[in-house]
Design a protein around this motif. Structure first.
Motif, PDB file in Angstrom:
ATOM      1  N   ALA A  28      47.851 -16.998  45.703  1.00 37.40           N
ATOM      2  CA  ALA A  28      48.300 -17.983  46.694  1.00 37.40           C
ATOM      3  C   ALA A  28      49.307 -18.956  46.096  1.00 37.40           C
ATOM      4  O   ALA A  28      50.283 -19.341  46.758  1.00 37.40           O
ATOM      5  CB  ALA A  28      47.096 -18.735  47.256  1.00 37.40           C
ATOM      6  N   TYR A  29      49.082 -19.384  44.853  1.00 35.88           N
ATOM      7  CA  TYR A  29      50.024 -20.299  44.195  1.00 35.88           C
ATOM      8  C   TYR A  29      51.399 -19.648  44.123  1.00 35.88           C
ATOM      9  O   TYR A  29      52.424 -20.265  44.457  1.00 35.88           O
ATOM     10  CB  TYR A  29      49.520 -20.638  42.792  1.00 35.88           C
ATOM     11  N   CYS A  30      51.438 -18.379  43.687  1.00 36.99           N
ATOM     12  CA  CYS A  30      52.721 -17.681  43.554  1.00 36.99           C
ATOM     13  C   CYS A  30      53.392 -17.477  44.903  1.00 36.99           C
ATOM     14  O   CYS A  30      54.619 -17.580  45.019  1.00 36.99           O
ATOM     15  CB  CYS A  30      52.514 -16.339  42.857  1.00 36.99           C
ATOM     16  N   ALA A  31      52.596 -17.173  45.924  1.00 40.97           N
ATOM     17  CA  ALA A  31      53.158 -16.969  47.260  1.00 40.97           C
ATOM     18  C   ALA A  31      53.889 -18.218  47.731  1.00 40.97           C
ATOM     19  O   ALA A  31      54.969 -18.132  48.328  1.00 40.97           O
ATOM     20  CB  ALA A  31      52.050 -16.586  48.242  1.00 40.97           C
ATOM     21  N   GLN A  32      53.314 -19.391  47.462  1.00 40.31           N
ATOM     22  CA  GLN A  32      53.980 -20.627  47.859  1.00 40.31           C
ATOM     23  C   GLN A  32      55.069 -21.041  46.897  1.00 40.31           C
ATOM     24  O   GLN A  32      56.109 -21.563  47.303  1.00 40.31           O
ATOM     25  CB  GLN A  32      52.956 -21.757  47.989  1.00 40.31           C
ATOM     26  N   TYR A  33      54.870 -20.775  45.592  1.00 36.95           N
ATOM     27  CA  TYR A  33      55.842 -21.238  44.599  1.00 36.95           C
ATOM     28  C   TYR A  33      57.200 -20.559  44.766  1.00 36.95           C
ATOM     29  O   TYR A  33      58.207 -21.064  44.272  1.00 36.95           O
ATOM     30  CB  TYR A  33      55.298 -21.018  43.182  1.00 36.95           C
ATOM     31  N   VAL A  34      57.246 -19.442  45.486  1.00 34.08           N
ATOM     32  CA  VAL A  34      58.531 -18.830  45.824  1.00 34.08           C
ATOM     33  C   VAL A  34      59.418 -19.858  46.533  1.00 34.08           C
ATOM     34  O   VAL A  34      60.635 -19.882  46.333  1.00 34.08           O
ATOM     35  CB  VAL A  34      58.329 -17.584  46.710  1.00 34.08           C
ATOM     36  N   ALA A 126      51.074  -8.932  36.903  1.00 37.00           N
ATOM     37  CA  ALA A 126      50.828  -8.132  38.110  1.00 37.00           C
ATOM     38  C   ALA A 126      50.340  -8.980  39.283  1.00 37.00           C
ATOM     39  O   ALA A 126      50.837  -8.844  40.410  1.00 37.00           O
ATOM     40  CB  ALA A 126      49.829  -7.021  37.799  1.00 37.00           C
ATOM     41  N   LEU A 127      49.374  -9.860  39.061  1.00 37.25           N
ATOM     42  CA  LEU A 127      48.862 -10.701  40.152  1.00 37.25           C
ATOM     43  C   LEU A 127      49.928 -11.667  40.638  1.00 37.25           C
ATOM     44  O   LEU A 127      50.008 -11.963  41.840  1.00 37.25           O
ATOM     45  CB  LEU A 127      47.634 -11.487  39.701  1.00 37.25           C
ATOM     46  N   HIS A 128      50.736 -12.155  39.717  1.00 32.99           N
ATOM     47  CA  HIS A 128      51.809 -13.080  40.095  1.00 32.99           C
ATOM     48  C   HIS A 128      52.831 -12.362  40.975  1.00 32.99           C
ATOM     49  O   HIS A 128      53.315 -12.918  41.968  1.00 32.99           O
ATOM     50  CB  HIS A 128      52.469 -13.640  38.839  1.00 32.99           C
ATOM     51  N   ARG A 129      53.126 -11.119  40.636  1.00 26.75           N
ATOM     52  CA  ARG A 129      54.046 -10.342  41.473  1.00 26.75           C
ATOM     53  C   ARG A 129      53.439 -10.061  42.837  1.00 26.75           C
ATOM     54  O   ARG A 129      54.163 -10.043  43.852  1.00 26.75           O
ATOM     55  CB  ARG A 129      54.408  -9.038  40.769  1.00 26.75           C
ATOM     56  N   LEU A 130      52.118  -9.860  42.878  1.00 25.55           N
ATOM     57  CA  LEU A 130      51.471  -9.641  44.175  1.00 25.55           C
ATOM     58  C   LEU A 130      51.668 -10.858  45.074  1.00 25.55           C
ATOM     59  O   LEU A 130      51.954 -10.720  46.269  1.00 25.55           O
ATOM     60  CB  LEU A 130      49.986  -9.355  43.977  1.00 25.55           C
ATOM     61  N   GLY A 131      51.526 -12.057  44.510  1.00 26.04           N
ATOM     62  CA  GLY A 131      51.740 -13.260  45.310  1.00 26.04           C
ATOM     63  C   GLY A 131      53.151 -13.357  45.839  1.00 26.04           C
ATOM     64  O   GLY A 131      53.377 -13.691  47.011  1.00 26.04           O
ATOM     65  N   ILE A 132      54.134 -13.059  44.994  1.00 32.56           N
ATOM     66  CA  ILE A 132      55.538 -13.066  45.415  1.00 32.56           C
ATOM     67  C   ILE A 132      55.762 -12.032  46.512  1.00 32.56           C
ATOM     68  O   ILE A 132      56.417 -12.305  47.530  1.00 32.56           O
ATOM     69  CB  ILE A 132      56.454 -12.789  44.208  1.00 32.56           C
TER      70      ILE A 132
END
Length: 354
Positions: A28-34, A126-132
């Motif tokens: 979720a953090y990565c999804a928003q940090y985009v 990998a998890l960070h890319r999933l969020g993106i």
């Protein structure tokens, strides 16, 4: 979409997909940090080490700032994924090249992007890319019908509310923007209407077609498809048959999407975090936070800086923990995603972008 969906709903969908709290928080953090990764360039350390990163957003989402916004490196791979007319790679939409660039919900392009992410779980990020990937994926619902380039196809007129009556409030806001040539960029002509979950609205597009948008319906579908994508990620199989959102949770999400109606994305986000803390979903009560910049943010933990904007001449103290920091892994994932979209995925659809 805004922070309420990209962070709040993404966290909920990740938990309902089967991720535990820590992993769901990273996603979720990565999804928003985009939307918050606004700095680019080289990071310099006091021991001579260097780290290069790209940005996935602009310093200020202001459609008057046309020169800054007209950046395909940001818009196309991270916010307006081309949809190829909703067709597979073996087919071309009728019309011109712009028809390939228009964003389409859950397009074949988007599904291939998700598939690639599921198959690339052997990296530290990998998890960070999933969020993106989840950010870009759900934006294909919110940004459908628009393209991430400056083109008249993005023009909108005769804006109406859910009852088909002229939307005077939006028209009045648009009169304050003056720089009309910026409006054909992305969904500039309708400002943040496509990103607000509770809105039902309509417009006439640049081709004279009347379009009606039901954001609550579209956003609920996006949340369910996002949950399925993450269930397939957990299974390690992009073709797995998965259930998506459990029905009671889907009902709860639908009600929140419709009933949280603040214009401010930050206020809506706080209500989502409150719903999570109160245990409104089947995974139970959780305290979820998001700090994009400043003390205790990922960037602060990695670099020790509380600054929002980098000047470019900073020298940061290097610590061995930097290499495994979430901030560094996010930026690694950002570059991997950008390279894949621009150099592998889009060319298969006959799309070449700078």
């Amino acid at each position: 979409m805004q922070i309420d969906f990209h962070h709040g709903v993404t966290y909920v969908a990740a938990r309902l997909a089967g991720f535990e709290h820590k992993a769901a928080s990273i996603i979720a953090y990565c999804a928003q940090y985009v939307d918050d990764a606004t700095n680019a360039g080289v990071i310099r350390f006091d021991n001579g080490a260097l780290f290069s990163r790209i940005s996935s957003a602009h310093k200020m989402l202001d459609y008057r700032n046309f020169r800054e916004l007209a950046n395909n490196l940001v818009w196309i791979p991270f916010h307006f994924l081309p949809g190829n007319g909703g067709l597979p790679a073996t087919e071309d939409p009728s019309g011109k090249f712009i028809d390939k660039l228009i964003c389409r919900p859950n397009s074949h392009v988007a599904q291939e992007m998700v598939r690639e992410c599921i198959l690339r779980q052997d990296t530290p990020y990998a998890l960070h890319r999933l969020g993106i990937t989840m950010h870009v994926y759900v934006d294909t619902w919110a940004h459908q019908g628009f393209a991430g380039v400056n083109h008249r196809v993005n023009e909108a007129r005769n804006l109406v509310d859910e009852y088909g009556k002229p939307d005077r409030s939006l028209m009045d806001r648009l009169t304050n923007y003056f720089v009309s040539e910026a409006l054909p960029l992305g969904h500039g002509a309708v400002l943040s209407h496509p990103d607000k979950p509770f809105l039902r609205w309509g417009y006439t597009n640049g081709r004279g077609e009347k379009i009606f948008r039901d954001n609550p319906k579209d956003f609920l579908e996006a949340a369910d498809c996002m949950c399925k994508a993450m269930q397939r990620y957990i299974a390690g199989d992009p073709n797995a048959t998965v259930p998506g959102l459990p029905q009671p949770d889907q009902t709860a999400i639908a009600l929140l999407l419709q009933n949280i109606t603040e214009n401010s994305g930050s206020l809506r986000h706080q209500k989502w975090l409150q719903a999570i803390a109160e245990g409104k979903f089947s995974f139970g009560k959780e305290i979820v936070t998001y700090i994009p910049k400043g003390k205790n943010s990922w960037k602060f933990l990695a670099l020790g800086t509380e600054e929002t904007i980098d000047r470019g001449n900073e020298i940061f103290s290097y610590h061995p923990t930097f290499l495994a920091s979430d901030w560094k892994l996010f930026h690694d994932a950002l570059q991997a995603h950008h390279f894949y979209i621009s150099h592998d995925l889009l060319p298969r659809y006959g799309i070449c972008v700078a």
